[in-house]
Design a protein around this motif. Structure first.
Motif, PDB file in Angstrom:
ATOM      1  N   UNK A  95      36.211  33.953  47.630  1.00  0.00           N
ATOM      2  CA  UNK A  95      37.827  34.233  47.625  1.00  0.00           C
ATOM      3  C   UNK A  95      38.469  33.413  48.612  1.00  0.00           C
ATOM      4  N   UNK A  96      39.654  33.398  48.623  1.00  0.00           N
ATOM      5  CA  UNK A  96      40.649  32.678  49.557  1.00  0.00           C
ATOM      6  C   UNK A  96      41.266  33.781  50.114  1.00  0.00           C
ATOM      7  N   UNK A  97      41.534  34.051  51.365  1.00  0.00           N
ATOM      8  CA  UNK A  97      41.934  35.272  52.295  1.00  0.00           C
ATOM      9  C   UNK A  97      43.031  34.665  53.367  1.00  0.00           C
ATOM     10  N   UNK A  98      44.154  35.261  53.202  1.00  0.00           N
ATOM     11  CA  UNK A  98      45.202  34.799  54.291  1.00  0.00           C
ATOM     12  C   UNK A  98      44.866  35.891  55.371  1.00  0.00           C
ATOM     13  N   UNK A  99      44.646  35.119  56.644  1.00  0.00           N
ATOM     14  CA  UNK A  99      44.476  36.013  57.802  1.00  0.00           C
ATOM     15  C   UNK A  99      45.586  35.858  58.742  1.00  0.00           C
ATOM     16  N   UNK A 119      44.533  40.941  56.904  1.00  0.00           N
ATOM     17  CA  UNK A 119      43.890  40.115  56.036  1.00  0.00           C
ATOM     18  C   UNK A 119      44.247  40.339  54.506  1.00  0.00           C
ATOM     19  N   UNK A 120      44.736  39.400  53.784  1.00  0.00           N
ATOM     20  CA  UNK A 120      45.139  39.589  52.337  1.00  0.00           C
ATOM     21  C   UNK A 120      44.336  38.592  51.449  1.00  0.00           C
ATOM     22  N   UNK A 121      43.840  39.094  50.382  1.00  0.00           N
ATOM     23  CA  UNK A 121      43.125  38.129  49.357  1.00  0.00           C
ATOM     24  C   UNK A 121      44.157  37.491  48.431  1.00  0.00           C
ATOM     25  N   UNK A 122      43.943  36.185  48.331  1.00  0.00           N
ATOM     26  CA  UNK A 122      45.236  35.613  47.661  1.00  0.00           C
ATOM     27  C   UNK A 122      44.565  34.919  46.475  1.00  0.00           C
ATOM     28  N   UNK A 123      43.182  34.858  46.382  1.00  0.00           N
ATOM     29  CA  UNK A 123      42.697  34.086  45.224  1.00  0.00           C
ATOM     30  C   UNK A 123      41.020  34.589  45.184  1.00  0.00           C
ATOM     31  N   UNK A 124      40.635  34.925  44.064  1.00  0.00           N
ATOM     32  CA  UNK A 124      39.346  35.438  43.632  1.00  0.00           C
ATOM     33  C   UNK A 124      38.898  34.898  42.526  1.00  0.00           C
ATOM     34  N   UNK A 125      37.338  34.684  42.141  1.00  0.00           N
ATOM     35  CA  UNK A 125      36.944  34.041  40.913  1.00  0.00           C
ATOM     36  C   UNK A 125      37.320  34.897  39.840  1.00  0.00           C
ATOM     37  N   UNK A 126      37.421  36.182  39.850  1.00  0.00           N
ATOM     38  CA  UNK A 126      37.508  36.967  38.712  1.00  0.00           C
ATOM     39  C   UNK A 126      38.969  36.766  38.117  1.00  0.00           C
ATOM     40  N   UNK A 127      40.082  36.914  39.334  1.00  0.00           N
ATOM     41  CA  UNK A 127      41.410  36.934  38.592  1.00  0.00           C
ATOM     42  C   UNK A 127      42.289  35.889  38.823  1.00  0.00           C
ATOM     43  N   UNK A 128      41.737  34.802  39.753  1.00  0.00           N
ATOM     44  CA  UNK A 128      42.503  33.604  40.073  1.00  0.00           C
ATOM     45  C   UNK A 128      43.378  33.843  41.186  1.00  0.00           C
ATOM     46  N   UNK A 129      44.474  33.307  41.064  1.00  0.00           N
ATOM     47  CA  UNK A 129      45.578  33.572  41.942  1.00  0.00           C
ATOM     48  C   UNK A 129      46.117  34.955  41.824  1.00  0.00           C
ATOM     49  N   UNK A 130      46.154  35.618  42.967  1.00  0.00           N
ATOM     50  CA  UNK A 130      46.479  37.192  42.807  1.00  0.00           C
ATOM     51  C   UNK A 130      47.890  37.283  43.317  1.00  0.00           C
ATOM     52  N   UNK A 131      48.789  37.735  42.684  1.00  0.00           N
ATOM     53  CA  UNK A 131      50.077  37.864  42.821  1.00  0.00           C
ATOM     54  C   UNK A 131      51.152  37.300  41.727  1.00  0.00           C
ATOM     55  N   UNK A 132      50.808  37.012  40.677  1.00  0.00           N
ATOM     56  CA  UNK A 132      51.504  36.787  39.662  1.00  0.00           C
ATOM     57  C   UNK A 132      51.421  35.345  39.031  1.00  0.00           C
ATOM     58  N   UNK A 133      52.265  34.926  38.122  1.00  0.00           N
ATOM     59  CA  UNK A 133      52.285  33.633  37.620  1.00  0.00           C
ATOM     60  C   UNK A 133      53.044  32.555  38.505  1.00  0.00           C
ATOM     61  N   UNK A 134      52.989  31.474  38.301  1.00  0.00           N
ATOM     62  CA  UNK A 134      53.775  30.435  39.010  1.00  0.00           C
ATOM     63  C   UNK A 134      55.209  30.519  39.242  1.00  0.00           C
TER      64      UNK A 134
END
Length: 141
Positions: free
Chosen positions: A84-88, A106-121
């Motif tokens: 997963x991609x994390x913003x620190x 720390x905040x997860x911004x992308x993971x394999x299960x959901x893709x980008x977390x935080x909505x559509x483009x």
């Protein structure tokens, strides 16, 4: 018999590839997606550049109806760990009018299960660093 082995090997490889999930985005792709201003209207604002952040919250003054800002500024980094991609967000050692919040998080911004977390483009969201309030990218007019 040889054809059967080749076809079964192909299907096994295809199954293995799809089981691994989506290919993670590059750091530049993640950065391109998150850079910008996020707001909830007037109270909260989070601005992300290529490597820095500024989080602001407007609060009512104790003895008047006026509003005063609390803010944190600092740097952040993007880290890929545990698939997963994390913003620190780094701590602000001198936050403005913020006695209890230093914006370190720390905040997860992308993971394999959901893709980008935080909505559509067209409607990307992120959490405020003070209170976890949902902020929407580009609504800061």
């Amino acid at each position: 018999m040889r054809t059967f082995f080749t076809i079964s090997s192909f299907f096994a490889l295809a199954l293995a590839i799809t089981a691994c999930g989506p290919t993670p985005p590059t750091e530049d792709m993640v950065r391109e997606r998150i850079v910008g201003s996020y707001c909830d209207g007037f109270t909260y604002r989070l601005e992300l550049t290529d490597s820095t952040y500024r989080n602001r919250k407007m609060i009512r003054a104790v003895l008047s109806n006026s509003l005063i800002p609390e803010s944190c500024n600092g740097t952040y980094q993007l880290v890929y760990e545990n698939s997963q991609w994390v913003i620190q967000f780094a701590k602000d050692d001198r936050p403005n009018n913020s006695f209890f919040n230093d914006c370190e998080m720390d905040m997860v911004i992308w993971n394999k299960e959901e893709g980008f977390i935080g909505g559509e483009e067209d409607q990307i969201t992120i959490k405020d660093l003070f209170d976890g309030k949902t902020l929407v990218k580009g609504t800061c007019d």
